[in-house]
Write an enzyme that holds these catalytic residues in place. Structure first.
Site, PDB file in Angstrom:
ATOM      1  N   GLU A 299      -3.446   9.508  -5.997  1.00 49.77           N
ATOM      2  CA  GLU A 299      -3.123   8.316  -6.568  1.00 49.77           C
ATOM      3  C   GLU A 299      -3.101   8.175  -8.176  1.00 49.77           C
ATOM      4  O   GLU A 299      -3.415   7.398  -8.973  1.00 49.77           O
ATOM      5  CB  GLU A 299      -4.383   7.163  -6.220  1.00 49.77           C
ATOM      6  CG  GLU A 299      -4.305   6.904  -4.847  1.00 49.77           C
ATOM      7  CD  GLU A 299      -5.124   5.692  -4.399  1.00 49.77           C
ATOM      8  OE1 GLU A 299      -6.307   5.456  -5.314  1.00 49.77           O
ATOM      9  OE2 GLU A 299      -4.822   5.045  -3.490  1.00 49.77           O
TER      10      GLU A 299
ATOM     11  N   GLU B  69      -3.698   7.037   3.785  1.00 48.64           N
ATOM     12  CA  GLU B  69      -4.788   6.313   3.827  1.00 48.64           C
ATOM     13  C   GLU B  69      -4.701   4.786   4.568  1.00 48.64           C
ATOM     14  O   GLU B  69      -4.472   3.705   3.789  1.00 48.64           O
ATOM     15  CB  GLU B  69      -5.433   5.737   2.578  1.00 48.64           C
ATOM     16  CG  GLU B  69      -5.869   7.216   1.877  1.00 48.64           C
ATOM     17  CD  GLU B  69      -6.839   7.103   0.503  1.00 48.64           C
ATOM     18  OE1 GLU B  69      -6.878   5.768   0.298  1.00 48.64           O
ATOM     19  OE2 GLU B  69      -6.975   7.919  -0.114  1.00 48.64           O
TER      20      GLU B  69
END
Ligand code: NAG
Ligand code: NAG
Ligand code: NAG
Ligand code: NAG
Ligand code: NAG
Ligand code: NAG
Length: 655
Positions: A183, A267
């Site tokens: 991320e 995710e």
């Protein structure tokens, strides 16, 4: 035309994708046909996250087998750098840290692996997986092209990646894809340090070869993807069951116009993390099942985060900003519970997967039985102050101003800061941390009498009274390092990170004791309390000990259990020297701590050591801890900041 609008078109592409012939043991992205190819065949993964660092090694096989039996064909795991290199150049890859064994098990069971080696992982893990010793370089800019940071990363990856290489799919192993960073697009409001990402990408290629599929994961928004994704790395997105599946995958399509059909969701949250002082997170099975079904129907590749959360043993939990620490349990309301139990969510997910993939036949390994060992009477040992010489292996350090944990060469745990009152304080005088520099919680006493608690962001002052020269002891506890957004690393420093004041004066002349508590506990160095007259106040940080025997004549003991500390307040607990983690039932929501059977002994009494930081319930007679067969993770929470949970909804350390 949006690829996502026409179901028929997707179906057609899927069919086309399945037809070509290929070489054995290859794994790649087919941009022409928008799919992954494994050995030349179109391939889709349905994967689940499991962090070996949160599960005792003896249970890896059981958990992996349960994942396989749910119909998954892959797992995803992080490699926390700080778990394997606790001090520079000293690597640890054995026992619970034997990641190679974990990979071999996965392969044996028939699961492919999506590897996320960082270097930064987040994952609600202490400092996002980065080793605290990086902070010894004062101005280091983590996760950037900073030369000190990059040099440390290069060295670590130079150790780790060659070790992983034989486990790549094309080399005969289970690893199909490898994530670079994590991320990055969310990192301090888009620093867009492309050079850093390019460097990592090159580094990974150098060690792993040209063939392996490297990818990035970012929040499902164009803003995140802008900085997080770079050419040569396949861009994937993450979002939860509440998210708009269509919009999320459209964002990915924007960054990655071609590639595996629909998208890769790295995710897909099955539950959510907890924070001390906020209610236990729960996500309904029905919602998870519904979103999963929707994504699978679109032909997407999916990873369920988490499939099993496990436990933050020891000091490994992370924290979010504004400061909020994660508890010991990382249950996550996942399909397999913290203890690996099969839940209703597990079966709901399995039913969905069944519609898309053949589910393996045969029995699912059952939930492991739990045993209630009952009540264990605890006896008081020394206070921290009494045990200082035993606990401070390296001896005290003196300085005018307070030093941080890292300056004292300590990664986490506890440090005792000692000074004296410079003046008489006959009236209550504020002892304060005006710059909010107590990281993270401090237990203050004067001449052996408790004076109060300081807490990061919450309690910056205690009033003290005493004569000039009175001894001030401040035991500072670290509660877990946060992920980081700013360029500065101040938020990651622990201990007294700014000066304390008494009234208007700065407190000077500190003696600091770095405490090796885990070593002292496992070497059984703590002595009994001395009887004093008057007796020591119960509210000083102190150790307590008790023991219990595994009963005879009951088959299959020892079994897993949970420890519960009714009326105890906050502290750390060990069994036979194994650090189970932090307890804090007075804040909640976690009430019980998972005790895996493998740390229990049938050959000798099992020793329970508790470090109670606030006040043990032992002042009026015997006190005890309990072992129960039922976990409680959703106890009542006591907190003044109710909006914590809301704040974390998306900005959270996105795992
Ligand atoms: C989801 O996103 C799509 C595409 O951006 C949009 O058309 C749709 O209205 C959204 N659905 C909801 C429920 O917000
Ligand atoms: C300290 O004492 C002052 C004056 O008595 C009082 O106003 C203040 O609330 C006290 N602070 C704390 C933290 O107890
Ligand atoms: C404490 O104050 C002194 C003098 O202003 C300053 O030099 C020092 O850096 C401060 N220490 C910390 C830990 O903030
Ligand atoms: C518990 O402590 C006792 C006494 O220190 C020791 O003899 C025993 O071996 C310990 N038990 C375990 C399981 O280590
Ligand atoms: C906690 O969870 C248990 C088991 O799921 C449930 O029965 C109970 O009602 C919950 N308690 C609270 C306070 O939510
Ligand atoms: C870390 O926390 C901050 C503040 O809560 C948040 O804005 C940021 O997105 C998080 N960073 C990462 C990398 O998750």
């Amino acid at each position: 035309m949006s690829l996502l609008t026409s179901g028929n078109m997707l179906l057609l592409l899927l069919l086309l994708c399945g037809q070509s012939l290929g070489a054995p043991r290859s794994f790649s992205v087919d941009y022409k046909s928008d799919c992954f190819r494994k050995d030349g065949e179109a391939f889709r993964y349905i994967s689940g996250s499991i962090h070996y660092s949160r599960i005792p090694r003896v249970y890896w096989k059981d958990r992996l087998l349960k994942m396989y039996m749910a119909g998954l064909n892959a797992i995803q795991t992080y490699i926390p750098w700080n778990y394997h290199e606790e001090s520079p150049g000293r690597y640890s890859f054995s026992g619970d840290r034997d990641v190679e064994y974990f990979l071999k098990l996965a392969q044996e069971i028939g699961l492919l692996v999506i590897l996320r080696p960082g270097p930064y992982i987040c994952g609600e893990w202490e400092m996002g997986g980065l080793p605290a010793w990086l902070l010894t370089k004062k101005d280091i800019v983590l996760r950037s092209s900073d030369p000190d940071y990059v040099a440390a990363v290069d060295k670590w990856m130079g150790k780790l990646l060659p070790m992983m290489k034989p486990y790549l799919y094309q080399n005969g192993g289970p690893i199909i894809t490898v994530q670079v960073e994590n991320e990055y697009g969310s990192y301090f409001a888009c620093a867009c340090d492309y050079n850093y990402m390019r460097h990592l990408s090159k580094l990974f290629r150098t060690h792993l070869g040209e063939e392996v599929v490297l990818f990035t994961t970012d929040g499902a928004g164009l803003g995140y993807l802008k900085c997080g994704s770079i050419q040569g790395l396949y861009a994937t997105v993450d979002f939860g069951p509440g998210g708009n599946v269509t919009a999320a995958f459209e964002a990915q399509r924007h960054a990655e116009p071609h590639g595996p059909l629909a998208s890769v969701n790295s995710e897909f949250y099955t539950g959510w993390l907890d924070h001390w002082g906020s209610p236990h997170s729960v996500v309904s099975s029905a919602i998870v099942a519904k979103s999963l079904n929707k994504m699978l129907a679109m032909g997407a590749n999916v990873n369920l985060y988490m499939f099993i959360g496990g436990t933050n043993f020891g000091y490994w939990n992370g924290a979010n900003s504004p400061y909020g620490a994660q508890p010991t349990s990382y249950d996550y309301d996942a399909p397999l519970s913290e203890a690996g139990d099969l839940t209703e969510k597990y079966f709901a997910i399995r039913e969905v997967i069944k519609m898309y993939r053949k589910i393996p036949e045969g029995p699912i390994p059952p939930t492991t039985p739990k045993y209630s060992y009952g009540t264990v009477v605890m006896k008081k040992l020394q206070t921290i102050t009494d045990a200082l010489e035993t606990l401070s292996f390296s001896g005290p350090v003196k300085s005018v101003y307070p030093q941080t944990f890292i300056e004292l060469n300590q990664a986490f745990g506890f440090v005792l800061y000692r000074t004296t009152l410079p003046v008489d304080c006959s009236a209550p005088t504020p002892l304060s941390s005006p710059l909010n520099g107590v990281h993270d919680r401090a237990y203050v006493s004067l001449d052996g009498v408790p004076a109060g608690i300081l807490e990061r962001n919450k309690a910056l002052t205690v009033n003290v009274t005493g004569k000039a020269g009175s001894q001030v002891d401040i035991l500072v506890e670290n509660m877990g390092r946060i992920n980081f957004t700013e360029k500065t690393t101040t938020t990651l420093k622990l201990g007294l990170v700014s000066n304390l004041t008494l009234g208007k004066d700065t407190l000077l002349g500190w003696t600091m004791y770095s405490l090796s508590i885990d070593e002292a506990v496992s070497q059984d160095l703590l002595g009994e309390t001395k009887t004093t007259d008057p007796p020591q106040p119960a509210a000083l940080p102190a150790f307590y000990k008790g023991s219990f025997i595994i009963p005879d004549g009951i088959p299959n003991l020892p079994q897993d259990t949970y420890i519960k500390l009714p009326k105890w307040r906050k502290g750390q607990v060990w069994i036979n020297g194994f650090n189970l983690g932090r307890y804090w039932p007075t804040r909640g929501p976690q009430v019980t701590l998972f005790v895996p059977a493998n740390i229990l002994s049938t050959a000798a009494p099992n020793n329970v050591t508790v470090l109670e930081l606030e006040e043990a319930p032992c002042s009026s007679g015997p006190c005890s801890v309990e072992f129960t067969a039922t976990p409680i993770l959703n106890g009542t929470v006591h907190s003044d900041d109710k909006q914590h949970r809301r704040l974390f909804k998306r900005i959270c350390c996105g795992n």
